[in-house]
Design a protein around this motif. Structure first.
Motif, PDB file in Angstrom:
ATOM      1  N   SER A 186       0.825  -1.206   0.000  1.00  0.00           N
ATOM      2  CA  SER A 186       0.000   0.000   0.000  1.00  0.00           C
ATOM      3  C   SER A 186       0.861   1.259   0.000  1.00  0.00           C
ATOM      4  O   SER A 186       1.709   1.443  -0.850  1.00  0.00           O
ATOM      5  CB  SER A 186      -0.948  -0.026   1.199  1.00  0.00           C
TER       6      SER A 186
ATOM      7  N   VAL B 223      -3.154  -7.393   4.073  1.00  0.00           N
ATOM      8  CA  VAL B 223      -3.704  -7.194   5.421  1.00  0.00           C
ATOM      9  C   VAL B 223      -2.989  -8.104   6.416  1.00  0.00           C
ATOM     10  O   VAL B 223      -2.645  -7.694   7.532  1.00  0.00           O
ATOM     11  CB  VAL B 223      -5.216  -7.464   5.425  1.00  0.00           C
TER      12      VAL B 223
ATOM     13  N   ARG C  57      -6.883  -0.173   1.879  1.00  0.00           N
ATOM     14  CA  ARG C  57      -7.202  -1.589   2.012  1.00  0.00           C
ATOM     15  C   ARG C  57      -8.658  -1.856   1.657  1.00  0.00           C
ATOM     16  O   ARG C  57      -8.992  -2.867   1.025  1.00  0.00           O
ATOM     17  CB  ARG C  57      -6.921  -2.057   3.431  1.00  0.00           C
TER      18      ARG C  57
END
Length: 431
Positions: free
Chosen positions: A20, A130, A145
């Motif tokens: 991310s 995650v 996310r």
């Protein structure tokens, strides 16, 4: 070169879904490694999509909006830099990512559907990200996310209708872990909205929905029993497993003294302030990088470099009302196109993914920042192009009925006559 293009796109999106913000911000603002890899992917495949970039009819309106946003961004960045706004040059993203989406969608339209579907394993990466952040204990960018899982969830529902439920179960696990770690309302809403929209589009297309396997029913039943059992036990809501933090946050949303309530008040204040400021320059906007200063409870509620946390208002604020209206109409047009073509296998998934992007854009900087903006614009562009859908099919659906419309073709049951049929390959049968 085609294989090199896919490899470069994988090098762009897989680390993004996995790390991310940690990967998307590698580089010197506003030039990031992720963007460089995406540009090289397009350059490697230029011979395939280049001749179609200005002539592809399915992208003509997207092309016009992308070019318009790029032009409007140029003047906004220039004014922001001249005014000395913090990170004004980063506003290049506002016009650069729409162009990337346009080029990428043009290239994907040159590929057969089967070639694109072979890369669906990338959709397993958001849940792995995650898990990685949970193990490493790194901060979870919940909005990003939520967007990644919403995209994966949209396609997992469609794959479930085709009889493959692995991605769906894997994505639900990722959504549960994200909710347990972050307890944010918007990201989970994006995931649920994307999956529900895909299911609705699939059912509305007249396609038979496969039965849910025993494992899915078992997990759903156990979840409902656990929630009901904990509610009847009389314990505090915040102690409820997985959803306890989220339930407590939702229950305090109306309380302005709580963090959840203050967050809502902050966003509303930023939106009102952004629309008030842009009234001074309705055509050109406030300029890229201009901070929004909101004061509440006797203190400044917004960081100097934060945007309005609403992409539709963000484009209006930075670039002016024409840019904001054009971007909003583009999202609406994409939803309309994918809904009207929902009888195709790919369109329902793109419809759900676009819904997830739109929900994220309503409460966050979905189109204006690196780690959310690039996947958002790629989804919007590919959904608008209706990847893998024959160009003339939509016109066939609205054409007037022929004189022999009531006849049932040989080999087709009466119950299925009149319904849209999928363009699966047919095999000749000897009599």
């Amino acid at each position: 070169m085609r294989g090199a293009g896919w490899l470069l796109w994988g090098a762009c999106l897989v680390p993004l879904f996995l790390l991310s913000r940690g990967y998307a911000t590698v580089g010197v603002s506003p030039f990031y490694v992720m963007d460089v890899v995406a540009v090289f992917a397009l350059l490697a495949t230029l011979r395939m999509w280049g001749p179609l970039a200005l002539s592809e009819r399915r992208l003509r309106w997207f092309r016009a909006v992308a070019v318009g946003l790029a032009v409007m961004t140029s003047q906004a960045v220039y004014r922001g830099v001249a005014a000395g706004y913090p990170e004004a040059f980063k506003g290049v993203i506002l016009g650069f990512y729409p162009l990337l989406g346009w080029f990428a969608a043009t290239w994907v339209l040159t590929r057969p559907v089967e070639e694109v579907l072979r890369w669906r394993w990338v959709l397993y990466v958001p849940t792995i990200g995650v898990v990685v952040e949970l193990v490493l204990g790194t901060p979870l960018p919940a909005a990003a996310r939520g967007l990644y899982l919403a995209i994966a969830g949209a396609f997992s529902v469609q794959m479930r209708h085709l009889g493959n439920s692995r991605l769906l179960l894997w994505t639900l696990v990722g959504a549960a872990l994200m909710t347990a770690i972050a307890s944010k309302r918007g990201p989970l809403l994006a995931v649920v909205a994307a999956m529900a929209a895909t299911a609705l589009a699939s059912r509305s297309s007249g396609r038979r929905t496969a039965r849910w396997p025993v494992l899915s029913w078992s997990l759903a039943t156990l979840g409902v029993i656990a929630v009901l059992g904990f509610s009847l036990s009389g314990g505090p809501v915040s102690d409820m497993p997985v959803v306890g933090g989220l339930a407590a946050r939702v229950s305090r949303s109306h309380d302005p003294s709580s963090e959840a309530g203050a967050n809502v008040e902050l966003r509303m204040g930023m939106w009102r302030e952004a629309l008030r400021v842009v009234g001074e320059e309705p055509l050109l906007g406030a300029g890229a990088g201009r901070p929004i200063d909101v004061i509440g409870h006797g203190e400044h509620l917004n960081a100097p470099r934060a945007g309005p946390h609403n992409s539709f208002i963000g484009y209006i604020y930075y670039l002016g009302w024409p840019a904001g209206i054009a971007m909003t109409l583009l999202v609406v047009a994409t939803l309309r196109r994918t809904w009207r073509a929902r009888h195709h296998l790919a369109a329902a998934s793109w419809f759900g993914a676009t819904v997830g992007v739109a929900v994220t854009a309503c409460t966050n900087v979905a189109f204006e920042t690196t780690y959310i903006g690039l996947p958002s614009w790629l989804v919007l562009a590919c959904a608008y192009a209706l990847v893998g859908v024959p160009e003339g099919r939509e016109a066939d659906d609205v054409s007037p009925p022929r004189a022999d419309a009531g006849r049932v073709p040989a080999g087709r049951s009466v119950a299925r006559a009149g319904r849209p049929q999928h363009s699966f390959p047919t095999v000749p049968v000897r009599s």
